[in-house]
Design an enzyme around this catalytic site. Structure first.
Site, short mmCIF file in Angstrom:
data_model
loop_
_atom_site.label_atom_id
_atom_site.label_comp_id
_atom_site.label_asym_id
_atom_site.label_seq_id
_atom_site.Cartn_x
_atom_site.Cartn_y
_atom_site.Cartn_z
N TRP A 1 44.75 -19.76 1.80
CA TRP A 1 44.74 -18.45 2.46
C TRP A 1 44.01 -18.51 3.81
O TRP A 1 44.23 -17.68 4.66
CB TRP A 1 44.03 -17.43 1.58
CG TRP A 1 44.75 -17.01 0.33
CD1 TRP A 1 45.57 -15.91 0.21
CD2 TRP A 1 44.73 -17.62 -0.96
NE1 TRP A 1 46.04 -15.82 -1.08
CE2 TRP A 1 45.54 -16.85 -1.81
CE3 TRP A 1 44.09 -18.75 -1.49
CZ2 TRP A 1 45.74 -17.16 -3.16
CZ3 TRP A 1 44.29 -19.08 -2.82
CH2 TRP A 1 45.10 -18.29 -3.64
N ARG B 1 37.90 -19.87 -10.17
CA ARG B 1 39.09 -19.31 -10.83
C ARG B 1 38.94 -19.37 -12.36
O ARG B 1 39.37 -18.45 -13.07
CB ARG B 1 40.34 -20.07 -10.36
CG ARG B 1 41.64 -19.49 -10.88
CD ARG B 1 42.87 -20.08 -10.16
NE ARG B 1 44.06 -19.85 -10.94
CZ ARG B 1 44.77 -20.81 -11.54
NH1 ARG B 1 44.43 -22.09 -11.43
NH2 ARG B 1 45.84 -20.50 -12.24
N HIS C 1 39.27 -16.10 -14.66
CA HIS C 1 40.31 -15.96 -15.69
C HIS C 1 39.74 -15.88 -17.10
O HIS C 1 40.34 -15.29 -17.98
CB HIS C 1 41.33 -17.10 -15.58
CG HIS C 1 42.35 -16.88 -14.51
ND1 HIS C 1 43.61 -17.42 -14.53
CD2 HIS C 1 42.28 -16.17 -13.36
CE1 HIS C 1 44.27 -17.04 -13.45
NE2 HIS C 1 43.49 -16.29 -12.71
C1 HEM Z 1 44.12 -18.91 -6.89
C2 HEM Z 1 46.70 -14.97 -8.06
C3 HEM Z 1 42.64 -12.31 -7.94
C4 HEM Z 1 40.05 -16.32 -7.29
C5 HEM Z 1 45.16 -18.07 -7.24
C6 HEM Z 1 46.53 -18.48 -7.38
C7 HEM Z 1 47.25 -17.38 -7.69
C8 HEM Z 1 46.34 -16.27 -7.76
C9 HEM Z 1 48.76 -17.31 -7.91
C10 HEM Z 1 47.02 -19.91 -7.19
C11 HEM Z 1 46.79 -20.76 -8.44
C12 HEM Z 1 47.25 -22.19 -8.21
O1 HEM Z 1 48.46 -22.39 -7.96
O2 HEM Z 1 46.40 -23.11 -8.26
C13 HEM Z 1 45.81 -13.89 -8.05
C14 HEM Z 1 46.22 -12.51 -8.21
C15 HEM Z 1 45.09 -11.75 -8.15
C16 HEM Z 1 43.97 -12.68 -7.98
C17 HEM Z 1 47.66 -12.03 -8.39
C18 HEM Z 1 44.91 -10.26 -8.20
C19 HEM Z 1 45.85 -9.40 -7.87
C20 HEM Z 1 41.58 -13.19 -7.88
C21 HEM Z 1 40.20 -12.83 -8.09
C22 HEM Z 1 39.47 -13.97 -7.92
C23 HEM Z 1 40.40 -15.03 -7.59
C24 HEM Z 1 39.70 -11.43 -8.47
C25 HEM Z 1 37.97 -14.18 -8.04
C26 HEM Z 1 37.08 -13.23 -7.87
C27 HEM Z 1 40.94 -17.34 -7.01
C28 HEM Z 1 40.54 -18.65 -6.50
C29 HEM Z 1 41.73 -19.40 -6.39
C30 HEM Z 1 42.81 -18.52 -6.82
C31 HEM Z 1 39.13 -19.11 -6.14
C32 HEM Z 1 41.87 -20.83 -5.87
C33 HEM Z 1 41.94 -21.82 -7.01
C34 HEM Z 1 42.11 -23.24 -6.55
O3 HEM Z 1 41.97 -23.56 -5.38
O4 HEM Z 1 42.38 -24.09 -7.43
N1 HEM Z 1 45.06 -16.72 -7.49
N2 HEM Z 1 44.46 -13.95 -7.92
N3 HEM Z 1 41.66 -14.52 -7.60
N4 HEM Z 1 42.30 -17.29 -7.16
FE1 HEM Z 1 43.37 -15.61 -7.48
#
Ligand code: HEM
Length: 285
Positions: free
Chosen positions: A186, A43, A47
């Site tokens: 997820w 992430r 970002h």
């Molecule tokens: C986690 C939103 C696209 C990788 C998250 C979280 C949100 C989010 C709300 C939770 C953060 C937290 O509370 O710790 C979104 C939205 C996206 C998007 C709205 C696009 C519409 C992506 C993309 C990637 C990605 C393109 C990487 C290629 C991750 C990963 C986590 C995460 C690996 C888990 C982080 C953790 O476990 O700490 N995302 N995301 N996301 N996102 Fe996304």
């Protein structure tokens, strides 16, 4: 190992592989989340890169401007200090690497170590200063719909197929109530990259979660998994859904398209001087 010419250290592929190995060693930790820092490191790489704007050629991984406020305090970046702090020890050991190369290399290491595809990577990013911080609002808002998703990712230069391929990263990790406000993972194996995200989107029944937090979906059968409104938009929208179906059926295709799109994401806006890319050895090779 790197050559010293006139006091300037020129790192070689071996030097970057050593950084990879040190990152890989840090990822597993049974005290943290699902047993790995891998997801939060992915992430961070995303970002740091996803702020890119192809029209103004601003943002992107070059600069590593998330080290500075205001970017570090943007709502979308909540919780990423965990990943930045984790990687600080590596930066102290390998002084010569830039933060911007380190964060993107670490994201590649995390993907590979969590069973994902090889992501060709190259060095060349330079660290910037606070003046290069991007304005808030460049990263996607999970409460929104397909129109918003397209506006954000088209601005980076991605198409519909690439948007869906990148979204498969949500097979990894979880949402945290003290970061985004959303809650839960997820998939059932959040430390392994697979095409499960697409399979679950299509095969499970999803309903609104009844709680006081932000609107999110839960799977009807176990109530232990989640989807964001933006995740559900990928099956509501016909063009997006087509690709969800392709990736749900074919993990190899997902890995290939993910590797291409994620590799490109990490390079957006970077003025590289060299073409050559490295493919790092994974710990399991
Ligand atoms: C986690 C939103 C696209 C990788 C998250 C979280 C949100 C989010 C709300 C939770 C953060 C937290 O509370 O710790 C979104 C939205 C996206 C998007 C709205 C696009 C519409 C992506 C993309 C990637 C990605 C393109 C990487 C290629 C991750 C990963 C986590 C995460 C690996 C888990 C982080 C953790 O476990 O700490 N995302 N995301 N996301 N996102 Fe996304």
């Amino acid at each position: 190992s790197g050559l010293k010419t006139g006091g300037v250290f020129t790192p070689t592929k071996d030097d970057f592989q050593k950084v990879y190995n040190d990152v890989a060693e840090l990822l597993e930790n049974n005290e943290y989340d699902d047993g790995s820092y891998g997801p939060v490191v992915v992430r961070l790489g995303w970002h740091a890169s996803g702020t890119y704007d192809k029209d103004t050629k601003t943002g992107g991984s070059n600069g590593a401007t998330m080290r500075f406020a205001p970017e570090s305090d943007h709502g979308a970046n909540a919780g990423l200090k965990t990943a930045r702090d984790l990687l600080e020890g590596i930066k102290q050991k390998h002084h010569w690497i830039t933060y911007s190369d380190l964060w993107t290399l670490a994201a590649v290491a995390a993907i590979q170590e969590m069973g994902g595809p090889k992501i060709p990577w190259r060095p060349g990013r330079k660290d910037g200063d606070v003046s290069a911080c991007t304005p808030d609002g460049r990263l996607p808002d999970a409460s929104k719909d397909q129109k918003h998703i397209r506006a954000i990712f088209y601005r980076m230069g991605f198409n519909d197929q690439e948007i869906v391929a990148l979204s498969g990263a949500h097979a990894l990790g979880r949402c945290h109530t003290d970061r985004s406000g959303f809650d839960g993972p997820w998939t059932f194996s959040p430390t392994m990259l697979t095409n499960d995200y697409y399979k679950l989107l299509l095969e499970e029944k999803w309903s609104w979660k009844k709680w006081n937090g932000p609107k999110q979906f839960e799977d009807v059968s176990t109530k232990s998994l989640m989807m964001l409104p933006t995740d559900m938009a990928l099956i509501k929208d016909k063009e997006f859904r087509k690709h969800v179906e392709r990736y749900a059926k074919d993990n190899d295709l997902f890995f290939k398209d993910f590797a291409d799109a994620f590799g490109r994401l990490l390079e957006l806006g970077v003025p590289f001087e060299k073409e050559e890319k490295f493919i790092f050895k994974s710990t399991s090779d």
